[in-house]
Design a protein around this motif. Structure first.
Motif, PDB file in Angstrom:
ATOM      1  N   PRO A  51       0.841  -1.200   0.000  1.00 19.81           N
ATOM      2  CA  PRO A  51       0.000   0.000   0.000  1.00 19.81           C
ATOM      3  C   PRO A  51       0.876   1.250   0.000  1.00 19.81           C
ATOM      4  CG  PRO A  51      -0.736  -1.570   1.667  1.00 19.81           C
ATOM      5  CD  PRO A  51       0.591  -2.058   1.174  1.00 19.81           C
ATOM      6  N   SER A  52       0.431   2.284  -0.700  1.00 26.04           N
ATOM      7  CA  SER A  52       1.266   3.472  -0.879  1.00 26.04           C
ATOM      8  C   SER A  52       0.420   4.733  -0.813  1.00 26.04           C
ATOM      9  CB  SER A  52       1.992   3.393  -2.224  1.00 26.04           C
ATOM     10  OG  SER A  52       2.799   4.536  -2.446  1.00 26.04           O
ATOM     11  N   LEU A  53       0.913   5.717  -0.060  1.00 27.25           N
ATOM     12  CA  LEU A  53       0.256   7.018   0.071  1.00 27.25           C
ATOM     13  C   LEU A  53       1.232   8.096  -0.393  1.00 27.25           C
ATOM     14  CD1 LEU A  53      -2.082   8.828   1.158  1.00 27.25           C
ATOM     15  CD2 LEU A  53      -0.917   8.790   3.370  1.00 27.25           C
ATOM     16  N   THR A  54       0.796   8.935  -1.337  1.00 29.01           N
ATOM     17  CA  THR A  54       1.677   9.947  -1.929  1.00 29.01           C
ATOM     18  C   THR A  54       1.004  11.310  -1.913  1.00 29.01           C
ATOM     19  OG1 THR A  54       2.637   8.287  -3.421  1.00 29.01           O
ATOM     20  CG2 THR A  54       2.997  10.600  -3.977  1.00 29.01           C
ATOM     21  N   ALA A  55       1.763  12.336  -1.556  1.00 31.36           N
ATOM     22  CA  ALA A  55       1.297  13.719  -1.625  1.00 31.36           C
ATOM     23  C   ALA A  55       2.305  14.530  -2.430  1.00 31.36           C
ATOM     24  CB  ALA A  55       1.144  14.309  -0.230  1.00 31.36           C
ATOM     25  N   VAL A  56       1.790  15.382  -3.317  1.00 34.11           N
ATOM     26  CA  VAL A  56       2.648  16.201  -4.188  1.00 34.11           C
ATOM     27  C   VAL A  56       2.141  17.641  -4.175  1.00 34.11           C
ATOM     28  CG1 VAL A  56       3.491  16.582  -6.543  1.00 34.11           C
ATOM     29  CG2 VAL A  56       3.163  14.246  -5.701  1.00 34.11           C
ATOM     30  N   GLY A  57       3.058  18.577  -4.011  1.00 40.45           N
ATOM     31  CA  GLY A  57       2.748  19.992  -4.142  1.00 40.45           C
ATOM     32  C   GLY A  57       3.643  20.606  -5.206  1.00 40.45           C
ATOM     33  N   THR A  77      -3.750   0.272  -2.789  1.00 36.36           N
ATOM     34  CA  THR A  77      -3.384  -0.891  -1.991  1.00 36.36           C
ATOM     35  C   THR A  77      -3.744  -2.166  -2.733  1.00 36.36           C
ATOM     36  OG1 THR A  77      -3.688  -2.024   0.144  1.00 36.36           O
ATOM     37  CG2 THR A  77      -5.607  -0.902  -0.778  1.00 36.36           C
ATOM     38  N   PRO A  78      -2.906  -3.191  -2.669  1.00 33.20           N
ATOM     39  CA  PRO A  78      -3.284  -4.487  -3.225  1.00 33.20           C
ATOM     40  C   PRO A  78      -4.353  -5.141  -2.355  1.00 33.20           C
ATOM     41  CG  PRO A  78      -1.152  -4.638  -2.133  1.00 33.20           C
ATOM     42  CD  PRO A  78      -1.539  -3.196  -2.107  1.00 33.20           C
TER      43      PRO A  78
END
Length: 304
Positions: A51-57, A77-78
């Motif tokens: 599982p992966s959580l990404t934030a971009v500004g 998430t798988p």
């Protein structure tokens, strides 16, 4: 009053300039997409087993009043033992008097072709709200007399063929956009198509090299491309450089702060700028956190 008029004229000029740019690219433009592939290809989550959580500004064209500012957050998430991945993304972008807020949901499925090769298909669907704050403009043009707000649907797809050291993908994250309701001055969203490939080369135990190529095609515009290469040092630090066909160079660094947390920064600078007297560089900050599926399973390094 004079200052407000000058500011309004500046915003209108920027709108005109950006509209010319938008002929070639309407979706938000990112520099670290190779570490956040779901923004390009809905099949990308199937390449990751965590599982992966990404934030971009992203702050684009620094020094230009009303220039694009973009913030995104995504999670996938798988699903246990199904080879299916689920995800969603949120995006907010402001350009001059225009704002766009989008929410999208993502599903991807992978199949094993042989011991080393996988094929994945992804689908994306969601909605976007567009707003125009025309009341902030000091103009008597009737086309900008009232604020506007309207919704569009968003449908996309993607395919990925990949191994542990290679991938190639074709996608259209914005394949079809449909207006909801009636409103004037609506943005016509064109279909976007991407072809992306990358390869991981092991130089030695401490150094890995990952070249990438991205081709972009928007309906009504010519073919564009990104060329980039990233070096991984001791599985801790990525250093990268990119060249975009719009004559923009990018430098980036990504640091594996912990086994789960990765932080990245990129700096874009045009080789040739059309905005006279402005500092048209762009900054982008990215934070990614990958979760362990259980306390006994270690998060494996992610190279793509």
């Amino acid at each position: 009053m004079k200052k407000r008029l000058i500011k309004a004229l500046g915003i209108i000029v920027l709108c005109c300039y950006y509209s010319l740019q938008a002929i070639a690219q309407q979706e938000p433009l990112y520099s670290q997409y190779m570490f956040n592939g779901m923004v390009i290809n809905p099949a990308y989550p199937s390449m990751d087993e965590s599982p992966s959580l990404t934030a971009v500004g992203r702050n684009q064209w620094v020094g230009v009043d009303g220039a694009p500012k973009t913030a995104t957050a995504s999670f996938y998430t798988p699903v246990k033992a199904t080879n299916t991945s689920l995800g969603f993304s949120l995006m907010h972008e402001k350009i001059t008097v225009n704002t766009q807020t989008a929410v999208n949901f993502n599903i991807s499925q992978r199949v094993k072709l042989n011991d080393k090769v996988y094929l994945a298909m992804g689908l994306k669907g969601g909605m976007s709200q567009f707003k125009e704050d025309n009341s902030s403009l000091s103009t008597t043009d009737p086309a900008f007399a009232h604020n506007q707000s309207y919704w569009k649907t968003d449908v996309g797809f993607g395919f990925m063929l990949f191994t542990d050291h290679f991938f190639v993908g074709i996608s259209s994250p914005t394949f079809q956009s449909i207006n909801l309701g009636a409103s004037a001055n609506k943005v016509d969203v064109s279909s976007h198509y991407y072809l992306q490939t990358g390869y991981l080369m092991t130089i030695n135990d401490n150094v890995k090299l990952k070249p990438n190529v991205l081709l972009r095609q928007v309906k009504g515009a010519g073919l564009q491309y990104d060329l980039n290469a990233n070096i991984l040092l001791k599985d801790l630090v990525w250093l990268g450089v990119s060249w975009r066909s719009e004559k923009t160079m990018t430098g980036l660094v990504q640091v594996q702060a912990t086994k789960n947390l990765q932080i990245g920064y990129s700096y874009d600078t045009p080789v040739q700028s059309n905005l006279k007297g402005a500092q048209t560089v762009s900054h982008e900050l990215m934070v990614n956190y990958r979760f362990s599926l259980s306390k006994w399973k270690v998060v494996s390094p992610r190279y793509f």
